[in-house]
Design an enzyme around this catalytic site. Structure first.
Site, PDB file in Angstrom:
ATOM      1  N   GLU A   1      -2.715   0.017  10.526  1.00  0.00           N
ATOM      2  CA  GLU A   1      -4.125   0.280  10.207  1.00  0.00           C
ATOM      3  C   GLU A   1      -4.359  -0.312   8.833  1.00  0.00           C
ATOM      4  O   GLU A   1      -3.927   0.265   7.830  1.00  0.00           O
ATOM      5  CB  GLU A   1      -4.391   1.794  10.166  1.00  0.00           C
ATOM      6  CG  GLU A   1      -4.099   2.529  11.453  1.00  0.00           C
ATOM      7  CD  GLU A   1      -5.059   2.168  12.561  1.00  0.00           C
ATOM      8  OE1 GLU A   1      -6.246   1.938  12.278  1.00  0.00           O
ATOM      9  OE2 GLU A   1      -4.605   2.077  13.705  1.00  0.00           O
TER      10      GLU A   1
ATOM     11  N   GLU B   1      -1.142  -7.069   3.164  1.00  0.00           N
ATOM     12  CA  GLU B   1       0.070  -7.677   2.568  1.00  0.00           C
ATOM     13  C   GLU B   1       1.300  -6.829   2.908  1.00  0.00           C
ATOM     14  O   GLU B   1       2.310  -7.339   3.382  1.00  0.00           O
ATOM     15  CB  GLU B   1      -0.050  -7.764   1.037  1.00  0.00           C
ATOM     16  CG  GLU B   1      -1.185  -8.636   0.517  1.00  0.00           C
ATOM     17  CD  GLU B   1      -2.571  -8.006   0.690  1.00  0.00           C
ATOM     18  OE1 GLU B   1      -2.687  -6.780   0.534  1.00  0.00           O
ATOM     19  OE2 GLU B   1      -3.529  -8.746   1.004  1.00  0.00           O
TER      20      GLU B   1
ATOM     21  N   GLU C   1     -11.517  -7.880   0.481  1.00  0.00           N
ATOM     22  CA  GLU C   1     -11.690  -6.435   0.326  1.00  0.00           C
ATOM     23  C   GLU C   1     -11.552  -6.061  -1.146  1.00  0.00           C
ATOM     24  O   GLU C   1     -10.512  -6.314  -1.755  1.00  0.00           O
ATOM     25  CB  GLU C   1     -10.623  -5.705   1.157  1.00  0.00           C
ATOM     26  CG  GLU C   1     -10.786  -4.211   1.116  1.00  0.00           C
ATOM     27  CD  GLU C   1      -9.699  -3.479   1.894  1.00  0.00           C
ATOM     28  OE1 GLU C   1      -8.510  -3.843   1.763  1.00  0.00           O
ATOM     29  OE2 GLU C   1     -10.048  -2.544   2.620  1.00  0.00           O
TER      30      GLU C   1
ATOM     31  N   LYS D   1       6.204   8.963   4.227  1.00  0.00           N
ATOM     32  CA  LYS D   1       6.278   8.501   2.829  1.00  0.00           C
ATOM     33  C   LYS D   1       4.827   8.393   2.345  1.00  0.00           C
ATOM     34  O   LYS D   1       4.130   7.434   2.669  1.00  0.00           O
ATOM     35  CB  LYS D   1       6.975   7.138   2.777  1.00  0.00           C
ATOM     36  CG  LYS D   1       7.655   6.802   1.470  1.00  0.00           C
ATOM     37  CD  LYS D   1       6.776   6.680   0.272  1.00  0.00           C
ATOM     38  CE  LYS D   1       6.057   5.354   0.172  1.00  0.00           C
ATOM     39  NZ  LYS D   1       5.044   5.336  -0.922  1.00  0.00           N
TER      40      LYS D   1
ATOM     41  N   GLY E   1      -2.511   0.836   5.246  1.00  0.00           N
ATOM     42  CA  GLY E   1      -2.532   0.284   3.887  1.00  0.00           C
ATOM     43  C   GLY E   1      -3.009  -1.146   3.905  1.00  0.00           C
ATOM     44  O   GLY E   1      -3.775  -1.549   4.788  1.00  0.00           O
ATOM     45  N   SER E   2      -2.543  -1.916   2.949  1.00  0.00           N
ATOM     46  CA  SER E   2      -3.046  -3.279   2.780  1.00  0.00           C
ATOM     47  C   SER E   2      -2.415  -4.244   3.793  1.00  0.00           C
ATOM     48  O   SER E   2      -1.281  -4.025   4.238  1.00  0.00           O
ATOM     49  CB  SER E   2      -2.718  -3.752   1.366  1.00  0.00           C
ATOM     50  OG  SER E   2      -1.322  -3.754   1.193  1.00  0.00           O
TER      51      SER E   2
ATOM     52  N   CYS F   1     -11.559   1.979   3.823  1.00  0.00           N
ATOM     53  CA  CYS F   1     -11.243   0.704   4.473  1.00  0.00           C
ATOM     54  C   CYS F   1     -12.357   0.209   5.380  1.00  0.00           C
ATOM     55  O   CYS F   1     -12.584  -0.987   5.500  1.00  0.00           O
ATOM     56  CB  CYS F   1      -9.967   0.873   5.279  1.00  0.00           C
ATOM     57  SG  CYS F   1     -10.017   2.323   6.316  1.00  0.00           S
TER      58      CYS F   1
END
Ligand code: NAD
Length: 495
Positions: free
Chosen positions: A264, A245, A398, A189, A242-243, A298
């Site tokens: 990651e 959260e 970040e 995705k 990704g984040s 990142c």
């Protein structure tokens, strides 16, 4: 734009809408939903894309499971799979110019970066893991008295991947290549902001002879397609980039399904600059690091700790360098830094600058929105430098834009303590002429990666991953990554 679009790129963008790829078929969402992807350099619509949801994720996972059960992929000798993956890498190289334009348009990154790094590195990922898989033992004897025993390594099954928008094609390579080389099948995705290179890749996979159902790509939104993939009980593994959260949500869902998960996540990388460095060279490299991909990296260096004796000279030098960065559309040959990916991301960066100043940060170089004359409607921001206390929001969180936060330090211990104060643990760098100190400090910084006299160092064979808030689960790019995608099984016969 000074670069002319290739005919294949024009056709790909205008043959609307772009379908998803499930079980070897190019298909549309059952409910006919689509979404638009935009050029961040102009704000204009680039293409319309089929929007997958839970039904398409179900179909993609079922296709991946079916392909896994069949003899055409997991059942192949590693050599034969490697041949197909090398053919896929050949296809990527053959169509690299098309992929680079699509990536530059969709993300906003300079074409030279996409053409010189993102695309060739992704094709190298397929070659590296294909070769590694050929040389990986699938069977290890165990020396035990009174027993004929050994372990076998076997692929897991259907693996899910949810990826972000900053390096869509590079991360596709880093993530899919080890899983496929090990004999798994995959459902990807891609991020809703940047699905184009992943969709173009499906054609290349088909042309390379990757069997139907081995690679499935379902574009769509995080809350629908992403969430459906994260909690799908038909997956045998999942990897998310990704984040933090969203990483928590994916981690929770994989916990419920009791499947292994690689996360990651974000970072707040530091560069520790001692007073024996070449100030000009170090300033150049850190300016390049914080403006790479418009700061949407990142692991890049966003906290710059500079030893007090050279602090003022370093700040003057790096400020001059950053002022000269040429902003422009990704397809303009003179562009050194493109836009951020979306207006939402631009507002995030501007919001952090605002909050940082409200909390008492000193503005060393004023950032803010920019409107280059050739691309006045793009989502541009200027590089910014702030300085001040370590507890400022811009020193802790970040930002994901071209913003660095300067901190002055006296001693080595103080620098290490400041760096390790972060909740993140992705990547840091140490800059010094004293190599004994370099290694000592590199080892003392708590993170997945420590670099010496360089920042953003990647190579196949060099493990890359995070700790603490930056993730877990084994990382990418190391020899161990292939083994992560092979489960171990012991076989024993008492004698
Ligand atoms: P994001 O977490 O918002 O989105 C990442 C992906 O998750 C997208 O595909 C999105 O559609 C999907 N998603 C969103 N909500 C979801 C949900 N509820 N369930 C399942 N999937 C969902 O991150 P982003 O804004 O795309 O990327 C930026 C972040 O990625 C930064 O924090 C950056 O540091 C991190 N990142 C980390 C690495 C690494 O290697 N550690 C590499 C690149 C980016």
């Amino acid at each position: 734009m000074s670069t002319k679009l290739l005919p294949e790129v024009k056709t790909f963008l205008t043959a609307a809408p772009r379908p998803m790829y499930i079980g070897g078929q190019f298909v549309f969402a059952a409910d006919g939903q689509t979404f638009d992807t935009h050029d961040p350099g102009t704000g204009e619509t680039l293409a319309s894309v089929a929007a997958g949801g839970a039904a398409e994720i179900d179909a993609a996972v079922a296709a991946a499971q079916k392909a896994f059960r069949g003899p055409q992929w997991s059942g192949l000798p590693a050599n034969d799979r490697a041949v197909i993956l090398h053919r896929l890498a050949d296809q990527i190289q053959k169509h690299a110019a098309v992929l680079a334009q699509l990536e530059s348009l969709d993300v906003g990154k300079p074409l030279a970066q996409a053409a010189g790094f993102d695309i060739p590195e992704a094709s190298r990922a397929f070659r590296y893991f294909a070769d590694l898989s050929v040389h990986t033992r699938r069977r290890e004897p165990i020396a035990l008295a009174g027993m004929d025993a050994y372990t076998v390594r076997a692929p897991y099954g259907a693996c899910g991947f949810i990826l972000p928008w900053n390096f869509p094609f590079l991360l596709l390579g880093w993530n899919l290549a080890p899983a496929l080389a090990a004999g798994n099948t995959v459902v990807l995705k891609p991020a809703e902001d940047t699905p184009l290179s992943s969709l173009y890749f499906c054609q290349l996979a088909q042309e390379a002879g990757v069997p139907d159902g081995v690679i499935n790509v379902v574009p769509g939104f995080g809350r629908t397609a992403g969430a459906a993939l994260a909690k799908h009980s038909g997956l045998s593994r999942i990897a998310f980039t990704g984040s933090p959260e969203v990483g928590r949500l994916v981690g929770e869902a994989s916990g419920r399904n009791l499947i292994p998960c690689k996360l990651e996540l974000g970072g707040k990388g530091a560069a520790v600059v001692f007073d024996d460095v070449d100030i000009g060279k170090t300033a150049d490299q850190l300016a390049a690091a914080v403006t790479l991909n418009c700061g949407q990296v990142c692991c890049t260096a966003t906290r710059w700790l500079v030893q007090e004796r050279i602090y003022d000279r370093f700040v003057d030098t790096v400020r001059d360098r950053l002022k000269q960065i040429h902003l422009g559309h990704g397809l303009d040959a003179s562009t050194e830094m493109g836009p951020v990916v979306s207006e939402k991301q631009r507002q995030r960066v501007l919001g952090y600058l605002d909050q940082g100043v409200k909390q008492g940060a000193t503005v060393v170089l004023e950032g803010g929105a920019a409107a280059p004359p050739q691309s006045p409607r793009g989502y541009f921001v200027k590089p910014a430098l702030l300085a001040g206390a370590p507890d400022n929001v811009c020193a802790r969180e970040e930002i994901f834009g071209p913003v660095a936060y300067l901190l002055k330090f006296k001693t080595e211990n103080q620098a290490v303590e400041l760096v390790n104060h972060s909740r993140y643990g992705l990547a840091n760098s140490v800059w010094t002429a004293d190599l004994a100190r370099a290694n000592r400090v590199a080892e003392a910084l708590v993170a997945g990666n420590s670099w010496i006299n360089a920042h953003n160092v990647f190579a196949y064979g060099l493990p890359y991953g995070g700790t603490n808030l930056s993730g877990f689960g084994g990382g990418v790019n190391g020899p161990q990554t292939l083994l992560d995608y092979l489960r171990e099984q012991s076989v024993a016969r008492p004698m």
